[in-house]
Design a protein around this motif. Structure first.
Motif, short mmCIF file in Angstrom:
data_model
loop_
_atom_site.label_atom_id
_atom_site.label_comp_id
_atom_site.label_asym_id
_atom_site.label_seq_id
_atom_site.Cartn_x
_atom_site.Cartn_y
_atom_site.Cartn_z
N VAL A 19 -11.90 4.70 3.41
CA VAL A 19 -10.72 5.20 3.90
C VAL A 19 -10.70 6.70 3.76
O VAL A 19 -10.38 7.39 4.74
CB VAL A 19 -9.56 4.51 3.26
CG1 VAL A 19 -8.37 5.18 3.47
CG2 VAL A 19 -9.65 2.88 3.71
N THR A 23 -10.70 9.01 6.83
CA THR A 23 -9.86 10.06 7.32
C THR A 23 -10.09 11.37 7.66
O THR A 23 -9.66 12.06 8.32
CB THR A 23 -8.71 10.01 6.05
OG1 THR A 23 -8.27 8.59 5.75
CG2 THR A 23 -7.54 10.68 6.22
N SER A 41 -9.91 4.86 15.51
CA SER A 41 -9.77 4.52 13.92
C SER A 41 -8.91 3.57 13.69
O SER A 41 -8.94 3.18 12.58
CB SER A 41 -9.84 5.86 13.21
OG SER A 41 -8.89 6.62 13.58
N GLU A 42 -7.68 3.60 14.36
CA GLU A 42 -6.79 2.84 13.79
C GLU A 42 -7.06 1.33 13.59
O GLU A 42 -6.74 0.74 12.64
CB GLU A 42 -5.56 3.03 14.92
CG GLU A 42 -4.73 4.08 15.04
CD GLU A 42 -3.85 4.30 15.95
OE1 GLU A 42 -3.71 3.21 16.78
OE2 GLU A 42 -3.06 5.07 16.10
N PRO A 43 -7.79 0.54 14.27
CA PRO A 43 -8.11 -0.82 14.15
C PRO A 43 -8.91 -0.96 12.70
O PRO A 43 -8.68 -1.51 11.97
CB PRO A 43 -8.94 -1.21 15.15
CG PRO A 43 -8.21 -0.67 16.27
CD PRO A 43 -8.12 1.02 15.71
N GLN A 44 -9.87 -0.07 12.64
CA GLN A 44 -10.51 -0.05 11.47
C GLN A 44 -9.76 0.08 10.14
O GLN A 44 -10.02 -0.43 9.09
CB GLN A 44 -11.70 0.79 11.57
CG GLN A 44 -12.72 1.01 10.29
CD GLN A 44 -13.70 1.83 10.71
OE1 GLN A 44 -13.77 2.47 11.55
NE2 GLN A 44 -14.97 1.85 9.80
N VAL A 45 -8.95 1.14 10.30
CA VAL A 45 -8.26 1.68 9.03
C VAL A 45 -7.12 0.37 8.79
O VAL A 45 -6.81 0.09 7.65
CB VAL A 45 -7.13 2.94 9.34
CG1 VAL A 45 -6.35 3.04 8.63
CG2 VAL A 45 -7.90 4.15 9.50
N GLY A 46 -6.67 -0.18 9.69
CA GLY A 46 -5.62 -1.45 9.50
C GLY A 46 -6.41 -2.46 8.91
O GLY A 46 -5.80 -3.24 8.05
N ARG A 47 -7.47 -2.76 9.24
CA ARG A 47 -8.51 -3.85 8.84
C ARG A 47 -8.76 -3.54 7.31
O ARG A 47 -8.66 -4.32 6.46
CB ARG A 47 -9.85 -3.90 9.48
CG ARG A 47 -10.73 -5.21 9.13
CD ARG A 47 -11.55 -5.50 10.21
NE ARG A 47 -12.30 -4.23 10.09
CZ ARG A 47 -13.26 -3.47 9.56
NH1 ARG A 47 -13.78 -4.37 8.51
NH2 ARG A 47 -14.01 -2.70 9.73
N LYS A 49 -7.14 -1.50 5.32
CA LYS A 49 -5.70 -1.63 4.32
C LYS A 49 -5.36 -3.36 4.07
O LYS A 49 -5.02 -3.46 2.95
CB LYS A 49 -4.64 -1.10 5.05
CG LYS A 49 -4.54 0.47 5.15
CD LYS A 49 -3.40 1.02 5.83
CE LYS A 49 -3.60 2.66 5.76
NZ LYS A 49 -2.26 3.18 6.51
N ASN A 50 -5.58 -3.97 5.20
CA ASN A 50 -5.29 -5.34 4.85
C ASN A 50 -6.42 -5.76 3.75
O ASN A 50 -6.00 -6.63 2.86
CB ASN A 50 -5.62 -6.05 6.15
CG ASN A 50 -4.58 -5.86 7.12
OD1 ASN A 50 -3.40 -5.42 6.85
ND2 ASN A 50 -4.84 -5.86 8.34
N ASP A 53 -5.20 -4.66 0.31
CA ASP A 53 -4.03 -5.57 0.04
C ASP A 53 -4.32 -6.79 -0.36
O ASP A 53 -3.88 -7.23 -1.64
CB ASP A 53 -3.09 -5.48 1.18
CG ASP A 53 -2.41 -4.28 1.74
OD1 ASP A 53 -2.37 -3.30 0.49
OD2 ASP A 53 -1.93 -3.97 2.66
#
Length: 219
Positions: A19, A23, A41-47, A49-50, A53
């Motif tokens: 991450v 970034t 980069s948004e889909p990869q970052v969300g994945r 983060k998921n 978590d």
């Protein structure tokens, strides 16, 4: 220190590093073309983060399981530590049981002996006699009555003597009188010798002896 938790922590560190690197790349790319880098980069970052978590949840779950395992281990360890103490308690209880059992057997035997002694005591009490009035010494003998015995003996002797004389007179083959001779025989009696009293016989013997003595002296 659990292997699974270490693995998850390493994966979390890798993801965080990814991450951070993404970034940085996004910052570098954003300076040139911010729209393209943001969209890419948004889909990869969300994945990521998921995934982070999810990994955190797994870590928390693993820590709870680890805590539960530690509690169970502590409980098991306490049980293991308590085994010698429980064994000692069991040995003490067994000793107490044996002691109590011996005491019970001893008390039971004493109870039986006490019952037997009580029965014997009751029997002895029933067989005991108590003198109410002591016996007095008699002033004269109760038996035999000497006067009565003497009278009875005299009468019996007299009766037996008379019976013996009568029997001898009846059954003896002796003729003592002329009447008996006449009764037994039909022959006539020619002569009879009279009965001389004892005193006349003694006096005659004395006269004869004195006359003989007188004749001897004078001769």
């Amino acid at each position: 220190n659990h292997p699974d938790i270490r693995k998850l922590e390493s994966e979390v560190a890798d993801l965080e590093a990814r991450v951070t690197s993404s970034t940085k790349d996004r910052a570098q790319v954003g300076s040139t073309s911010p729209l393209v880098s943001l969209n890419s980069s948004e889909p990869q970052v969300g994945r990521i983060k998921n995934e982070i978590d999810e990994l955190k949840l797994q870590i928390q779950k693993g820590r709870k399981e680890q805590e539960l395992a530690r509690r169970q281990m502590a409980e098991y360890q306490a049980r293991v530590d308590a085994v010698p103490r429980i064994e000692q308690m069991q040995n003490e209880m067994a000793k107490d049981y044996e002691t109590t059992k011996r005491n019970y057997q001893s008390l039971l035997a004493k109870k039986k002996e006490a019952g037997v002694a009580a029965n014997l005591e009751r029997r002895k009490t029933g067989e005991q006699f108590r003198i109410l009035d002591p016996a007095n010494l008699p002033e004269k003998p109760a038996k035999p009555n000497r006067l009565l015995l003497t009278a009875v003996a005299f009468l019996l002797g007299l009766g037996l003597g008379l019976a013996a004389v009568l029997g001898w007179e009846m059954f003896a083959n002796i003729v003592q009188s002329e009447r008996e001779l006449k009764r037994l025989s039909s022959l006539p009696i020619l002569a009879s010798i009279p009965i001389l009293p004892a005193e006349s016989i003694i006096s005659r013997k004395k006269k004869v002896m004195s006359s003989r003595r007188f004749k001897g002296e004078h001769s």
